[in-house]
Motif scaffolding. Structure first.
Motif, PDB file in Angstrom:
ATOM      1  N   LYS A  15       0.824  -1.210   0.000  1.00 50.70           N
ATOM      2  CA  LYS A  15       0.000   0.000   0.000  1.00 50.70           C
ATOM      3  C   LYS A  15       0.858   1.259   0.000  1.00 50.70           C
ATOM      4  N   ALA A  16       2.061   1.164   0.550  1.00 51.16           N
ATOM      5  CA  ALA A  16       2.981   2.307   0.519  1.00 51.16           C
ATOM      6  C   ALA A  16       3.376   2.624  -0.919  1.00 51.16           C
ATOM      7  N   GLU A  17       3.277   1.655  -1.788  1.00 52.12           N
ATOM      8  CA  GLU A  17       3.622   1.857  -3.195  1.00 52.12           C
ATOM      9  C   GLU A  17       2.556   2.655  -3.948  1.00 52.12           C
ATOM     10  N   ILE A  18       1.428   2.902  -3.330  1.00 52.40           N
ATOM     11  CA  ILE A  18       0.356   3.648  -3.999  1.00 52.40           C
ATOM     12  C   ILE A  18       0.826   5.038  -4.393  1.00 52.40           C
ATOM     13  N   GLN A  19       1.555   5.702  -3.530  1.00 53.83           N
ATOM     14  CA  GLN A  19       2.067   7.029  -3.877  1.00 53.83           C
ATOM     15  C   GLN A  19       3.000   6.944  -5.072  1.00 53.83           C
ATOM     16  N   VAL A  20       3.786   5.883  -5.129  1.00 62.93           N
ATOM     17  CA  VAL A  20       4.669   5.673  -6.279  1.00 62.93           C
ATOM     18  C   VAL A  20       3.824   5.516  -7.538  1.00 62.93           C
ATOM     19  N   LEU A  21       2.732   4.769  -7.440  1.00 63.68           N
ATOM     20  CA  LEU A  21       1.849   4.575  -8.599  1.00 63.68           C
ATOM     21  C   LEU A  21       1.241   5.900  -9.054  1.00 63.68           C
ATOM     22  N   ASP A  27       3.337  10.654 -14.916  1.00 63.72           N
ATOM     23  CA  ASP A  27       4.468  10.720 -15.851  1.00 63.72           C
ATOM     24  C   ASP A  27       3.969  10.454 -17.274  1.00 63.72           C
ATOM     25  N   LYS A  28       4.311  11.332 -18.197  1.00 65.23           N
ATOM     26  CA  LYS A  28       3.848  11.211 -19.582  1.00 65.23           C
ATOM     27  C   LYS A  28       4.411   9.987 -20.289  1.00 65.23           C
ATOM     28  N   ARG A  29       5.522   9.453 -19.787  1.00 62.16           N
ATOM     29  CA  ARG A  29       6.152   8.295 -20.434  1.00 62.16           C
ATOM     30  C   ARG A  29       5.525   6.968 -20.025  1.00 62.16           C
ATOM     31  N   THR A  30       4.642   6.978 -19.031  1.00 64.84           N
ATOM     32  CA  THR A  30       3.993   5.750 -18.577  1.00 64.84           C
ATOM     33  C   THR A  30       3.035   5.262 -19.661  1.00 64.84           C
ATOM     34  N   MET A  73       0.657  -5.028  -7.555  1.00 69.67           N
ATOM     35  CA  MET A  73       1.767  -5.730  -8.213  1.00 69.67           C
ATOM     36  C   MET A  73       1.616  -5.686  -9.739  1.00 69.67           C
ATOM     37  N   TRP A  74       0.401  -5.832 -10.221  1.00 69.38           N
ATOM     38  CA  TRP A  74       0.151  -5.766 -11.666  1.00 69.38           C
ATOM     39  C   TRP A  74       0.513  -4.388 -12.194  1.00 69.38           C
ATOM     40  N   SER A  75       0.106  -3.361 -11.468  1.00 72.78           N
ATOM     41  CA  SER A  75       0.429  -1.990 -11.878  1.00 72.78           C
ATOM     42  C   SER A  75       1.940  -1.774 -11.939  1.00 72.78           C
ATOM     43  N   ILE A  76       2.641  -2.230 -10.910  1.00 71.39           N
ATOM     44  CA  ILE A  76       4.088  -2.041 -10.844  1.00 71.39           C
ATOM     45  C   ILE A  76       4.791  -2.760 -11.997  1.00 71.39           C
ATOM     46  N   ARG A  77       4.310  -3.940 -12.345  1.00 71.86           N
ATOM     47  CA  ARG A  77       4.935  -4.694 -13.440  1.00 71.86           C
ATOM     48  C   ARG A  77       4.757  -4.026 -14.796  1.00 71.86           C
ATOM     49  N   LEU A  78       3.707  -3.233 -14.934  1.00 74.46           N
ATOM     50  CA  LEU A  78       3.445  -2.580 -16.218  1.00 74.46           C
ATOM     51  C   LEU A  78       4.222  -1.273 -16.390  1.00 74.46           C
ATOM     52  N   ILE A  79       4.772  -0.767 -15.310  1.00 78.56           N
ATOM     53  CA  ILE A  79       5.501   0.504 -15.359  1.00 78.56           C
ATOM     54  C   ILE A  79       6.965   0.224 -15.704  1.00 78.56           C
ATOM     55  N   PRO A  80       7.522   0.934 -16.675  1.00 80.47           N
ATOM     56  CA  PRO A  80       8.946   0.753 -16.993  1.00 80.47           C
ATOM     57  C   PRO A  80       9.816   1.043 -15.765  1.00 80.47           C
ATOM     58  N   PRO A  81      10.901   0.278 -15.576  1.00 75.65           N
ATOM     59  CA  PRO A  81      11.740   0.412 -14.373  1.00 75.65           C
ATOM     60  C   PRO A  81      12.289   1.816 -14.133  1.00 75.65           C
ATOM     61  N   TYR A  82      12.695   2.516 -15.194  1.00 77.37           N
ATOM     62  CA  TYR A  82      13.261   3.853 -14.991  1.00 77.37           C
ATOM     63  C   TYR A  82      12.212   4.832 -14.476  1.00 77.37           C
ATOM     64  N   ILE A  83      10.965   4.648 -14.838  1.00 79.11           N
ATOM     65  CA  ILE A  83       9.893   5.512 -14.319  1.00 79.11           C
ATOM     66  C   ILE A  83       9.638   5.178 -12.851  1.00 79.11           C
ATOM     67  N   LEU A  84       9.682   3.885 -12.511  1.00 86.19           N
ATOM     68  CA  LEU A  84       9.501   3.477 -11.118  1.00 86.19           C
ATOM     69  C   LEU A  84      10.575   4.069 -10.213  1.00 86.19           C
ATOM     70  N   VAL A  85      11.810   4.042 -10.672  1.00 89.36           N
ATOM     71  CA  VAL A  85      12.915   4.592  -9.873  1.00 89.36           C
ATOM     72  C   VAL A  85      12.691   6.079  -9.621  1.00 89.36           C
ATOM     73  N   GLU A  86      12.327   6.802 -10.672  1.00 90.40           N
ATOM     74  CA  GLU A  86      12.083   8.245 -10.526  1.00 90.40           C
ATOM     75  C   GLU A  86      10.887   8.518  -9.611  1.00 90.40           C
ATOM     76  N   ALA A  87       9.832   7.695  -9.743  1.00 89.82           N
ATOM     77  CA  ALA A  87       8.643   7.888  -8.915  1.00 89.82           C
ATOM     78  C   ALA A  87       8.956   7.623  -7.445  1.00 89.82           C
ATOM     79  N   ARG A  88       9.725   6.575  -7.176  1.00 85.12           N
ATOM     80  CA  ARG A  88      10.107   6.278  -5.786  1.00 85.12           C
ATOM     81  C   ARG A  88      10.960   7.402  -5.200  1.00 85.12           C
TER      82      ARG A  88
END
Length: 132
Positions: A15-21, A27-30, A73-88
């Motif tokens: 649930k803490a990952e919700i803010q990351v989502l 992000d326009k690149r998502t 988890m499904w949402s996180i898997r669909l996001i490119p890794p570089y966007i996830l790093v920036e979001a975190r």
């Protein structure tokens, strides 16, 4: 009991990952599919209505223990890794708190539920009342 506590802890971390989502969503690149799944995930979490009401013993926790983590988890898997790093990184620098006080969103979700119940009644109402 220990297993249940471990599961609950993992759910809290997810649930803490919700803010990351939410950051990734903005992000326009998502990718579009990722944005759609993120929208469903965040919408379900902020929804005042659960698929399985929490007051039902044991079953009420299923959405918190199964549905929500799977959506995250499904949402996180669909996001490119570089966007996830920036979001975190953005979340670490600017944490936000999610609140269930958005009345407009609540009205939209409630309207969808009413529409679905009406559709189910129209489709299956005769069948249900036939056996009552």
């Amino acid at each position: 009991m220990k297993l249940l506590n471990q599961i609950k802890e993992k759910v809290r971390k997810l649930k803490a990952e919700i803010q990351v989502l939410i950051f990734a969503y903005s992000d326009k690149r998502t990718p579009l599919l990722a944005k759609l799944v993120i929208g469903i995930t965040v919408g379900y979490l902020l929804s005042p209505i659960d698929l399985i009401p929490d007051f039902i013993p044991i079953l009420g926790l299923l959405d918190d223990l199964i549905i929500v983590p799977l959506l995250i988890m499904w949402s996180i898997r669909l996001i490119p890794p570089y966007i996830l790093v920036e979001a975190r990184k953005s979340v670490a620098e600017n944490p936000r708190k999610l609140q269930k006080t958005n009345w407009i969103f609540a009205i939209i979700v409630l309207s969808i539920w009413i529409f679905l119940l009406y559709f189910a009644y129209q489709k299956f109402g005769d069948l249900i009342f036939k056996y009552l």
